[in-house]
Design a protein around this motif. Structure first.
Motif, PDB file in Angstrom:
ATOM      1  N   ALA A  52       0.841  -1.067   0.084  1.00  0.00           N
ATOM      2  CA  ALA A  52      -0.003   0.088   0.045  1.00  0.00           C
ATOM      3  C   ALA A  52       0.925   1.491   0.033  1.00  0.00           C
ATOM      4  N   ASP A  53       2.125   1.155  -0.314  1.00  0.00           N
ATOM      5  CA  ASP A  53       2.891   2.505  -0.302  1.00  0.00           C
ATOM      6  C   ASP A  53       2.714   3.326  -1.498  1.00  0.00           C
ATOM      7  N   ASN A  54       2.131   2.626  -2.673  1.00  0.00           N
ATOM      8  CA  ASN A  54       1.984   3.589  -3.923  1.00  0.00           C
ATOM      9  C   ASN A  54       0.462   3.333  -4.227  1.00  0.00           C
ATOM     10  N   TRP A  55      -0.570   4.226  -4.014  1.00  0.00           N
ATOM     11  CA  TRP A  55      -1.886   3.693  -4.433  1.00  0.00           C
ATOM     12  C   TRP A  55      -1.927   3.594  -5.818  1.00  0.00           C
ATOM     13  N   LEU A  56      -1.265   4.409  -6.687  1.00  0.00           N
ATOM     14  CA  LEU A  56      -1.373   4.402  -8.197  1.00  0.00           C
ATOM     15  C   LEU A  56      -1.034   2.959  -8.458  1.00  0.00           C
ATOM     16  N   LEU A  57      -0.184   2.536  -7.929  1.00  0.00           N
ATOM     17  CA  LEU A  57       0.397   0.918  -8.162  1.00  0.00           C
ATOM     18  C   LEU A  57      -0.610  -0.124  -7.934  1.00  0.00           C
ATOM     19  N   THR A  58      -1.138   0.251  -6.792  1.00  0.00           N
ATOM     20  CA  THR A  58      -2.172  -0.680  -6.270  1.00  0.00           C
ATOM     21  C   THR A  58      -3.220  -0.684  -7.042  1.00  0.00           C
ATOM     22  N   GLY A  59      -3.833   0.477  -7.519  1.00  0.00           N
ATOM     23  CA  GLY A  59      -5.056   0.723  -8.275  1.00  0.00           C
ATOM     24  C   GLY A  59      -4.913   0.133  -9.585  1.00  0.00           C
ATOM     25  N   TRP A  60      -3.801   0.330 -10.179  1.00  0.00           N
ATOM     26  CA  TRP A  60      -3.323  -0.327 -11.512  1.00  0.00           C
ATOM     27  C   TRP A  60      -3.137  -1.900 -11.392  1.00  0.00           C
ATOM     28  N   GLY A  61      -2.726  -2.246 -10.364  1.00  0.00           N
ATOM     29  CA  GLY A  61      -2.801  -3.947 -10.183  1.00  0.00           C
ATOM     30  C   GLY A  61      -4.318  -4.410  -9.889  1.00  0.00           C
ATOM     31  N   ALA A  62      -4.970  -3.634  -9.283  1.00  0.00           N
ATOM     32  CA  ALA A  62      -6.416  -3.945  -9.230  1.00  0.00           C
ATOM     33  C   ALA A  62      -7.052  -3.961 -10.657  1.00  0.00           C
ATOM     34  N   ALA A  63      -6.804  -3.006 -11.367  1.00  0.00           N
ATOM     35  CA  ALA A  63      -7.531  -2.975 -12.558  1.00  0.00           C
ATOM     36  C   ALA A  63      -7.018  -4.192 -13.688  1.00  0.00           C
ATOM     37  N   VAL A  64      -5.876  -4.567 -13.392  1.00  0.00           N
ATOM     38  CA  VAL A  64      -5.154  -5.415 -14.278  1.00  0.00           C
ATOM     39  C   VAL A  64      -6.008  -6.923 -13.800  1.00  0.00           C
ATOM     40  N   LEU A  65      -6.002  -7.343 -12.354  1.00  0.00           N
ATOM     41  CA  LEU A  65      -6.643  -8.219 -11.877  1.00  0.00           C
ATOM     42  C   LEU A  65      -8.112  -8.317 -12.119  1.00  0.00           C
ATOM     43  N   ALA A  66      -8.776  -7.036 -12.072  1.00  0.00           N
ATOM     44  CA  ALA A  66     -10.383  -7.044 -12.538  1.00  0.00           C
ATOM     45  C   ALA A  66     -10.526  -7.416 -13.825  1.00  0.00           C
ATOM     46  N   CYS A  67      -9.615  -7.012 -14.808  1.00  0.00           N
ATOM     47  CA  CYS A  67      -9.705  -7.424 -16.407  1.00  0.00           C
ATOM     48  C   CYS A  67      -9.563  -8.647 -16.535  1.00  0.00           C
ATOM     49  N   ALA A  68      -8.302  -9.459 -15.810  1.00  0.00           N
ATOM     50  CA  ALA A  68      -8.031 -10.972 -16.032  1.00  0.00           C
ATOM     51  C   ALA A  68      -9.311 -11.663 -15.445  1.00  0.00           C
ATOM     52  N   GLY A  69      -9.664 -11.378 -14.308  1.00  0.00           N
ATOM     53  CA  GLY A  69     -10.868 -12.027 -13.827  1.00  0.00           C
ATOM     54  C   GLY A  69     -12.217 -11.806 -14.549  1.00  0.00           C
ATOM     55  N   GLY A  70     -12.381 -10.923 -15.146  1.00  0.00           N
ATOM     56  CA  GLY A  70     -13.559 -10.541 -16.130  1.00  0.00           C
ATOM     57  C   GLY A  70     -13.326 -11.451 -17.413  1.00  0.00           C
ATOM     58  N   SER A  71     -12.244 -11.661 -17.861  1.00  0.00           N
ATOM     59  CA  SER A  71     -11.977 -12.457 -18.856  1.00  0.00           C
ATOM     60  C   SER A  71     -12.175 -13.852 -18.875  1.00  0.00           C
ATOM     61  N   VAL A  72     -11.760 -14.529 -17.663  1.00  0.00           N
ATOM     62  CA  VAL A  72     -12.067 -15.626 -17.233  1.00  0.00           C
ATOM     63  C   VAL A  72     -13.699 -15.882 -17.129  1.00  0.00           C
ATOM     64  N   VAL A  73     -14.234 -15.149 -16.624  1.00  0.00           N
ATOM     65  CA  VAL A  73     -15.735 -15.029 -16.537  1.00  0.00           C
ATOM     66  C   VAL A  73     -16.320 -15.028 -17.741  1.00  0.00           C
ATOM     67  N   ALA A  74     -15.971 -14.363 -18.506  1.00  0.00           N
ATOM     68  CA  ALA A  74     -16.685 -14.053 -19.959  1.00  0.00           C
ATOM     69  C   ALA A  74     -16.290 -15.306 -20.950  1.00  0.00           C
ATOM     70  N   LEU A 102      -1.472 -14.946 -11.445  1.00  0.00           N
ATOM     71  CA  LEU A 102      -0.174 -14.090 -11.223  1.00  0.00           C
ATOM     72  C   LEU A 102      -0.502 -13.118 -10.312  1.00  0.00           C
ATOM     73  N   MET A 103      -1.572 -12.292 -10.708  1.00  0.00           N
ATOM     74  CA  MET A 103      -1.754 -11.092  -9.803  1.00  0.00           C
ATOM     75  C   MET A 103      -2.231 -11.532  -8.344  1.00  0.00           C
ATOM     76  N   LEU A 104      -2.898 -12.572  -8.201  1.00  0.00           N
ATOM     77  CA  LEU A 104      -3.282 -12.958  -6.957  1.00  0.00           C
ATOM     78  C   LEU A 104      -2.081 -13.345  -5.959  1.00  0.00           C
ATOM     79  N   GLN A 105      -1.013 -13.997  -6.769  1.00  0.00           N
ATOM     80  CA  GLN A 105       0.077 -14.146  -6.171  1.00  0.00           C
ATOM     81  C   GLN A 105       1.074 -13.113  -6.012  1.00  0.00           C
ATOM     82  N   GLN A 106       0.959 -12.097  -6.789  1.00  0.00           N
ATOM     83  CA  GLN A 106       1.468 -10.846  -6.348  1.00  0.00           C
ATOM     84  C   GLN A 106       0.920 -10.110  -4.944  1.00  0.00           C
TER      85      GLN A 106
END
Length: 116
Positions: A52-74, A102-106
């Motif tokens: 949680a040191d850099n909220w920009l990176l945390t938000g970016w990672g959450a967006a990547v995780l959301a896209c990857a998870g959405g890809s699996v669901v779709a 990968l993102m969940l491991q990170q």
């Protein structure tokens, strides 16, 4: 009559359903987001010592995780409900699953769950 039935293993080269197109688009977005973050880290643009040191990176990672998870669901919906067996949909679903893992491991590493 000697007509042959279409092969069950025939793969189309484009998604045939809306869910399949979403799966391909979301997998591409997650790969692009991961590539952008790798380039940013390699150039030394942003750094963080903890999760949680850099909220920009945390938000970016959450967006990547959301896209990857959405890809699996779709992709799962396209494969199971719409029977869309085109190779881009299958590939997008596999890529989405790998990116999600990968993102969940990170995230687990960042939270200190994997350290003993």
């Amino acid at each position: 009559m000697s007509t042959t039935a279409p092969s069950a293993h025939h793969r189309r080269s484009s998604p045939g359903s809306r869910a399949g197109r979403w799966a391909v688009a979301l997998a591409g977005a997650s790969l692009a987001g991961m590539a952008a973050s790798v380039v940013a880290f390699a150039l030394g643009v942003e750094s963080a010592d903890g999760f949680a040191d850099n909220w920009l990176l945390t938000g970016w990672g959450a967006a990547v995780l959301a896209c990857a998870g959405g890809s699996v669901v779709a992709g799962g919906l396209a494969l199971l409900r719409r029977h869309d067996r085109s190779w881009p949909v299958v590939t997008a679903t596999v890529v989405g699953a790998l990116m999600t893992a990968l993102m969940l491991q990170q995230v687990a590493e960042g939270l200190g769950i994997l350290t003993s």
